[in-house]
Design a protein around this motif. Structure first.
Motif, mmCIF file in Angstrom:
data_model
loop_
_atom_site.group_PDB
_atom_site.id
_atom_site.type_symbol
_atom_site.label_atom_id
_atom_site.label_comp_id
_atom_site.label_asym_id
_atom_site.label_seq_id
_atom_site.Cartn_x
_atom_site.Cartn_y
_atom_site.Cartn_z
ATOM 1 N N ALA A 59 0.438 -1.189 0.109
ATOM 2 C CA ALA A 59 0.338 0.415 0.056
ATOM 3 C C ALA A 59 1.616 1.412 0.044
ATOM 4 O O ALA A 59 0.552 1.800 -0.855
ATOM 5 N N LEU A 60 1.827 1.624 0.525
ATOM 6 C CA LEU A 60 2.927 2.107 1.218
ATOM 7 C C LEU A 60 3.673 2.159 -0.790
ATOM 8 O O LEU A 60 3.451 3.221 -1.041
ATOM 9 N N MET A 61 4.128 1.573 -1.094
ATOM 10 C CA MET A 61 4.537 1.564 -2.523
ATOM 11 C C MET A 61 3.307 2.286 -3.928
ATOM 12 O O MET A 61 3.854 2.852 -4.195
ATOM 13 N N THR A 62 2.101 1.708 -3.580
ATOM 14 C CA THR A 62 1.385 2.114 -4.198
ATOM 15 C C THR A 62 1.172 4.289 -3.783
ATOM 16 O O THR A 62 0.658 4.410 -5.476
ATOM 17 N N PHE A 63 1.037 4.395 -2.878
ATOM 18 C CA PHE A 63 1.437 5.788 -3.189
ATOM 19 C C PHE A 63 1.704 6.749 -2.788
ATOM 20 O O PHE A 63 1.724 7.526 -3.576
ATOM 21 N N ILE A 64 3.305 5.489 -2.943
ATOM 22 C CA ILE A 64 4.248 6.521 -3.640
ATOM 23 C C ILE A 64 4.092 6.703 -5.167
ATOM 24 O O ILE A 64 4.742 8.047 -5.559
ATOM 25 N N LEU A 65 3.702 5.866 -6.093
ATOM 26 C CA LEU A 65 3.440 5.444 -7.002
ATOM 27 C C LEU A 65 2.471 6.837 -7.988
ATOM 28 O O LEU A 65 3.115 8.223 -8.553
ATOM 29 N N ILE A 66 1.874 6.977 -6.948
ATOM 30 C CA ILE A 66 0.465 7.549 -7.464
ATOM 31 C C ILE A 66 0.197 8.807 -7.028
ATOM 32 O O ILE A 66 0.334 9.789 -7.566
ATOM 33 N N PHE A 67 1.485 9.444 -5.702
ATOM 34 C CA PHE A 67 1.932 10.479 -4.919
ATOM 35 C C PHE A 67 2.833 11.047 -6.302
ATOM 36 O O PHE A 67 3.066 12.375 -6.918
ATOM 37 N N SER A 68 3.756 10.150 -7.387
ATOM 38 C CA SER A 68 4.487 10.622 -7.681
ATOM 39 C C SER A 68 3.882 11.297 -9.287
ATOM 40 O O SER A 68 3.902 12.129 -10.282
ATOM 41 N N SER A 69 2.763 10.297 -10.060
ATOM 42 C CA SER A 69 1.908 11.381 -10.788
ATOM 43 C C SER A 69 1.401 12.376 -10.472
ATOM 44 O O SER A 69 1.345 13.066 -11.435
ATOM 45 N N VAL A 70 0.952 12.846 -8.937
ATOM 46 C CA VAL A 70 0.771 14.174 -8.618
ATOM 47 C C VAL A 70 1.423 15.130 -9.626
ATOM 48 O O VAL A 70 1.802 16.915 -9.473
ATOM 49 N N THR A 71 2.851 14.828 -8.883
ATOM 50 C CA THR A 71 4.002 15.959 -8.765
ATOM 51 C C THR A 71 4.747 16.089 -10.685
ATOM 52 O O THR A 71 4.906 16.689 -10.795
ATOM 53 N N MET A 72 3.926 14.750 -11.398
ATOM 54 C CA MET A 72 4.392 15.037 -12.630
ATOM 55 C C MET A 72 3.605 16.100 -13.065
ATOM 56 O O MET A 72 3.585 16.673 -14.338
ATOM 57 N N VAL A 73 2.290 15.662 -13.171
ATOM 58 C CA VAL A 73 0.902 16.866 -13.257
ATOM 59 C C VAL A 73 1.672 18.330 -13.184
ATOM 60 O O VAL A 73 1.417 19.393 -13.572
ATOM 61 N N LEU A 74 1.860 18.117 -12.393
ATOM 62 C CA LEU A 74 2.329 19.893 -11.404
ATOM 63 C C LEU A 74 3.592 20.623 -12.428
ATOM 64 O O LEU A 74 4.027 21.186 -12.678
ATOM 65 N N ALA A 75 4.453 19.147 -12.876
ATOM 66 C CA ALA A 75 5.723 19.596 -13.853
ATOM 67 C C ALA A 75 5.074 20.267 -15.109
ATOM 68 O O ALA A 75 5.595 20.513 -15.594
ATOM 69 N N VAL A 76 4.074 19.801 -15.571
ATOM 70 C CA VAL A 76 3.352 19.377 -16.668
ATOM 71 C C VAL A 76 3.177 20.766 -16.524
ATOM 72 O O VAL A 76 3.005 21.981 -17.353
ATOM 73 N N ASP A 77 2.423 20.920 -15.464
ATOM 74 C CA ASP A 77 1.513 22.413 -15.431
ATOM 75 C C ASP A 77 1.829 23.763 -15.397
ATOM 76 O O ASP A 77 1.953 24.956 -16.245
#
Length: 338
Positions: free
Chosen positions: A83-101
């Motif tokens: 579950a922790l691994m999954t959270f970290i990977l999903i959170f990395s998607s959030v940082t990617m969205v912020l990078a694109v923005d």
């Protein structure tokens, strides 16, 4: 007949006319790749689902397999680390969205920061997956395999798993692994297990409080047909009586420690085959994404996209990264939750 002529301020591909749906060539090709890759993962997961349905009554229980947590040896923590691994990977998607923005706003510094965080998240996930593999391959308790290929595990009177090391008797005998280098190419074999079947049998006989747990799921008394063991309120494996255990142990032919493509101490070997293949294939995607993200990160630092006046490359790798994250949601659901 009239003809359509592109004006000089329109973006056009070198061939094929104006950009369809306002997408650049590179972005559209990324979508084509994502679609084809999604079909590939769909096929793998469908094969896993069919195999699991066929062997539903002997499929390993995920809560018992993935119950480790770093630095907490011996603590039963089912799914916590996954579950922790999954959270970290999903959170990395959030940082990617912020990078694109940030790229849309031509904010070079923010793009670099968020890309760096995305890379760190990906590296943590890949490292965590490697750690999961290590534990899965090494095993924890050990088991024996019968002539028919069934897996027998050992438990005490309360149903708690007991490791082979806790009861096996050491017998005065030596065995040498057969390898081609020793002139026995015709009898080459894998690494020898820590214990022999005879040592396990002697130790089991000397401990009257031990019982054998089979890989077959216990069927609820309300399930008269025995077709749907998954409907039980609590999934658990069938534990034999002492007499049944002694009789069953006579069929043992091999000691199994951990999991590989041939044997699996947790149960059906197909589970291990699919686990290694699908999670490994996904892990390769994540690792590739980390490498690509790092290249884009370096280009951001060097100001490549500032000179181009476009951060579209960040957006394209962002599409790939979101796809990898989404695929993991399905892999996580199929392997760990269902």
């Amino acid at each position: 007949m009239g003809s359509t002529v592109a004006t000089t301020d329109e973006k056009v591909w070198s061939v094929g006319g104006n950009e369809p749906m306002g997408a650049s060539y590179g972005k559209l090709m990324m979508w084509f790749f994502i679609l084809s890759d999604a079909l590939t993962f769909t096929g793998f997961l469908a094969a896993y689902g069919f195999s699991r349905y066929k062997f539903m009554d002997i499929w390993p229980i995920a809560d018992e397999v993935f119950n480790h947590f770093p630095f907490l040896h011996g603590v039963d923590a089912p799914m916590y680390y996954v579950a922790l691994m999954t959270f970290i990977l999903i959170f990395s998607s959030v940082t990617m969205v912020l990078a694109v923005d940030a790229g849309h706003n031509h904010n070079k510094n923010k793009v670099a920061i968020y890309m760096f965080l995305t890379i760190i998240g990906g590296l943590i996930f890949v490292g965590s997956q490697a750690w999961e593999w290590k534990n899965f391959i090494k095993g924890e308790f050990g088991a024996v395999e019968t002539k028919g290929g069934s897996i027998l595990q050992f438990v005490d009177e309360t149903g708690k798993r007991v490791a082979l090391a806790d009861f096996t008797k050491n017998l005065p005998q030596e065995r040498e692994q057969h390898t081609a280098a020793k002139g026995v190419w015709f009898a080459k074999e894998s690494a020898l297990p820590t214990y022999t079947v005879e040592e396990v049998m002697k130790g089991f006989e000397a401990n009257p409080n031990l019982l054998i747990r089979t890989e077959v799921l216990y069927k609820d008394s309300n399930d008269k047909t025995g077709v749907h063991p998954e409907l039980n309120k609590a999934k658990h494996k069938t534990i034999l009586t002492r007499e049944e255990s002694l009789a069953k142990l006579k069929d043992a032919v091999y000691v199994v420690e951990g999991a590989n493509l041939v044997r699996n101490e947790y149960g059906n070997k197909l589970f291990a085959n699919f686990f290694f293949f699908i999670t490994g294939f996904h892990g390769f995607h994540v690792f590739s994404g980390v490498v690509i993200n790092f290249i884009i990160f370096l280009n951001v630092i060097l100001g490549t996209y500032e000179k181009r006046k476009s951060y579209e490359m960040v957006e394209k790798v962002g599409l790939y990264w979101h796809f990898v994250d989404l695929v993991w949601v399905f892999v996580f659901t199929f392997f760990y939750l269902v």
